[in-house]
Design a protein around this motif. Sequence first.
Motif, PDB file in Angstrom:
ATOM      1  N   ASP A  23       0.853  -1.197   0.000  1.00 58.67           N
ATOM      2  CA  ASP A  23       0.000   0.000   0.000  1.00 58.67           C
ATOM      3  C   ASP A  23       0.887   1.243   0.000  1.00 58.67           C
ATOM      4  O   ASP A  23       0.605   2.224  -0.689  1.00 58.67           O
ATOM      5  CB  ASP A  23      -0.907   0.014   1.241  1.00 58.67           C
ATOM      6  CG  ASP A  23      -1.975  -1.058   1.192  1.00 58.67           C
ATOM      7  OD1 ASP A  23      -2.527  -1.298   0.096  1.00 58.67           O
ATOM      8  OD2 ASP A  23      -2.259  -1.673   2.240  1.00 58.67           O
ATOM      9  N   ARG A  43      -2.833   1.855  10.901  1.00 60.92           N
ATOM     10  CA  ARG A  43      -4.117   2.105  10.231  1.00 60.92           C
ATOM     11  C   ARG A  43      -4.488   1.003   9.235  1.00 60.92           C
ATOM     12  O   ARG A  43      -5.484   1.111   8.533  1.00 60.92           O
ATOM     13  CB  ARG A  43      -4.073   3.448   9.508  1.00 60.92           C
ATOM     14  CG  ARG A  43      -3.885   4.640  10.427  1.00 60.92           C
ATOM     15  CD  ARG A  43      -4.288   5.926   9.755  1.00 60.92           C
ATOM     16  NE  ARG A  43      -3.450   7.049  10.180  1.00 60.92           N
ATOM     17  CZ  ARG A  43      -3.693   8.307   9.857  1.00 60.92           C
ATOM     18  NH1 ARG A  43      -4.721   8.615   9.080  1.00 60.92           N
ATOM     19  NH2 ARG A  43      -2.885   9.274  10.262  1.00 60.92           N
ATOM     20  N   GLY A  44      -3.667  -0.029   9.169  1.00 61.82           N
ATOM     21  CA  GLY A  44      -4.008  -1.161   8.325  1.00 61.82           C
ATOM     22  C   GLY A  44      -3.428  -1.126   6.932  1.00 61.82           C
ATOM     23  O   GLY A  44      -3.813  -1.936   6.074  1.00 61.82           O
ATOM     24  N   LEU A  45      -2.495  -0.224   6.660  1.00 64.68           N
ATOM     25  CA  LEU A  45      -1.853  -0.154   5.349  1.00 64.68           C
ATOM     26  C   LEU A  45      -0.605  -1.035   5.351  1.00 64.68           C
ATOM     27  O   LEU A  45       0.227  -0.946   6.258  1.00 64.68           O
ATOM     28  CB  LEU A  45      -1.458   1.295   5.022  1.00 64.68           C
ATOM     29  CG  LEU A  45      -2.598   2.324   5.005  1.00 64.68           C
ATOM     30  CD1 LEU A  45      -2.053   3.714   4.683  1.00 64.68           C
ATOM     31  CD2 LEU A  45      -3.673   1.939   3.993  1.00 64.68           C
ATOM     32  N   ALA A 392      -3.903   7.699   3.381  1.00 65.63           N
ATOM     33  CA  ALA A 392      -5.063   6.885   3.750  1.00 65.63           C
ATOM     34  C   ALA A 392      -6.312   7.336   2.996  1.00 65.63           C
ATOM     35  O   ALA A 392      -7.087   6.508   2.501  1.00 65.63           O
ATOM     36  CB  ALA A 392      -5.291   6.964   5.259  1.00 65.63           C
ATOM     37  N   ASN A 397      -8.969   4.628   3.010  1.00 71.26           N
ATOM     38  CA  ASN A 397      -8.874   4.177   4.392  1.00 71.26           C
ATOM     39  C   ASN A 397      -9.306   5.328   5.299  1.00 71.26           C
ATOM     40  O   ASN A 397      -8.739   6.415   5.250  1.00 71.26           O
ATOM     41  CB  ASN A 397      -7.431   3.756   4.695  1.00 71.26           C
ATOM     42  CG  ASN A 397      -7.254   3.209   6.096  1.00 71.26           C
ATOM     43  OD1 ASN A 397      -7.672   3.803   7.078  1.00 71.26           O
ATOM     44  ND2 ASN A 397      -6.608   2.051   6.194  1.00 71.26           N
ATOM     45  N   GLU A 398     -10.325   5.085   6.128  1.00 69.62           N
ATOM     46  CA  GLU A 398     -10.894   6.166   6.944  1.00 69.62           C
ATOM     47  C   GLU A 398     -10.396   6.154   8.385  1.00 69.62           C
ATOM     48  O   GLU A 398     -10.872   6.926   9.214  1.00 69.62           O
ATOM     49  CB  GLU A 398     -12.425   6.065   6.916  1.00 69.62           C
ATOM     50  CG  GLU A 398     -13.011   6.274   5.520  1.00 69.62           C
ATOM     51  CD  GLU A 398     -14.528   6.197   5.501  1.00 69.62           C
ATOM     52  OE1 GLU A 398     -15.119   5.907   6.578  1.00 69.62           O
ATOM     53  OE2 GLU A 398     -15.119   6.410   4.428  1.00 69.62           O
ATOM     54  N   GLN A 399      -9.456   5.282   8.704  1.00 68.51           N
ATOM     55  CA  GLN A 399      -8.961   5.233  10.077  1.00 68.51           C
ATOM     56  C   GLN A 399      -8.160   6.484  10.415  1.00 68.51           C
ATOM     57  O   GLN A 399      -7.456   7.039   9.577  1.00 68.51           O
ATOM     58  CB  GLN A 399      -8.088   3.991  10.283  1.00 68.51           C
ATOM     59  CG  GLN A 399      -8.868   2.682  10.219  1.00 68.51           C
ATOM     60  CD  GLN A 399      -8.060   1.528  10.767  1.00 68.51           C
ATOM     61  OE1 GLN A 399      -7.396   1.656  11.801  1.00 68.51           O
ATOM     62  NE2 GLN A 399      -8.101   0.393  10.078  1.00 68.51           N
TER      63      GLN A 399
END
Length: 555
Positions: A23, A43-45, A392, A397-399
């Motif tokens: 990402d 944040r999950g990336l 993001a 990605n909304e975190q």
Amino acid sequence: MKQRFSSKQRSTYLEEMKSNELDLLVIGGGITGAGIALDAQVRGLKTGVIDMQDFAAGTSSRSTKLVHGGLRYLKQFEIKLVSEVGKERAIVYRNAPHVTTPEWMLLPMIKGGTFGKTATSIGLKVYDALAGVHKHERRKMLSREETLQKEPLIREDKLKGGGIYVEYRTDDARLTLEVIKEAVARGTLAINYVKALDFIYRDNQVVGVKVLDTLNNLEHEIYAKKIVNAAGPWVDTLREKDKSKKQKYLHLTKGIHLVIDGKRFPLKQAVYFDTEHDGRMVFAIPRQGKTYVGTTDTFYEGDIAHPRVTKKDRDYIIDAVNYMFPSINLTKTDIESSWVGLRPLIHEEGKSASEISRKDEIFFSNSGLISIAGGKLTGYRKMAERIVDYVAKELGNEQRCTTDQIILSGGDVGPSFEKFKKEKTKEGISIGLTESEAERLVSLYGSNVDSIFVRIQQANETEQPLTPTVFAQLTYAIEEEMASSPIDFFNRRTAALFFNIDWVLQWKEAVIAYMKEEFQWDDEQTKRHKEYLQSEIYYAQNAIDDRVEKEKKII
């Protein structure tokens, strides 16, 4: 299960980085790149980090080693900057108490100096307010006698009084390592000694990077949805490759620090003072039985990877010390070691090196390359937040950023680091360490010291040329902190190159021999690592003269 961070598995990590599109790929493993990687991964990336040198080998191991709120920037009316980094230092302290220590800083007021009593009192009060300083750490104004009581070495003839306020001392390289180790533990792929050679484009958009693993001279291609250039002093080098270096550009400034044995310069108290001739501010800070002094602030256009101390730099600091502490009579022969750092600041026409803003700035290229430069060690987390907010959003990605709540690697010490240190020091003594040795290890590794203690106990059961403590630190550095060369260990992992150079000289041959065996270096590789370490020892020990600027690199 936490991902390991072993230098013996670099090729495995690199293969994994190549095999799937990331990402986010971050170029630069200094404090800014490390902070971006941690924020993005949380944040999950899926995030990767590469650095052409070792982590923190550039600016992030060559600062004044303070997580500070930037009192000097009040003079430049950088109100927002002072407020932001002042509040950020409290977060850094909370999340990494083992590498961040409150340090009372004395600000003497000298006749003819920059600071008068009223201005100092107001300035420190405003500073405390902007930085959100805790009540018990707020500034105090001192009389002439109280100032001398705090630090008897200060010159008496021109002294009017002083002020005292709190800054935070840190190990900049280890702070960077703890950030990147936390990112790696959460899934980030990070590799040192991997150089970005060129960008890969598709439809005029950057989609990857051609890289060179400089330890084995193999080229690879890494692909990512977003690429961030956080290469510090090399930011513009990469912007040039991308053909996006337009309008604003970097202006590098050089800062040097000199280290003197504490017996020769027995400073009791950290002091922040102005120089006699140009009014610049200089720090003198006691640490680990030494006193270090810096910094200069001059424009720099030389070799970015190997900036060196010149005679002019050295004499400037010596003169500053002898002006403020006249009884010391410091000479060039008193200097035990030194280091030089480059600040990648944003050029501002007509301003001197010390006047240029320390604010960070983000550059967006038409190709999609994102670059960030400027900023301060203390503000790394907010710089990362701004970058990752943008990335993001672009990736859907909304975190939100939560790194202000994340305890860094080594920081899990409970509510009181001092209590933790006492308990772990006793534990160290129980396995055969001296009190000072145990305390040093706890301060260096924080909650990761358990791994050091286990390794010490293992070493006690085997015969080898390294002492149990050196063995433990070295194997931990290799297997848990990706130390890939002797200089990584002696500089960024232990700071011994600057603050315990006799220890470096004592153990360099044995450490090289151990690493040769571990990494299966051939004679040529071993020679290269040995010569590079020797050159760094030489330049650290010899804050010499202008010929250093003209000398070619040894390797």
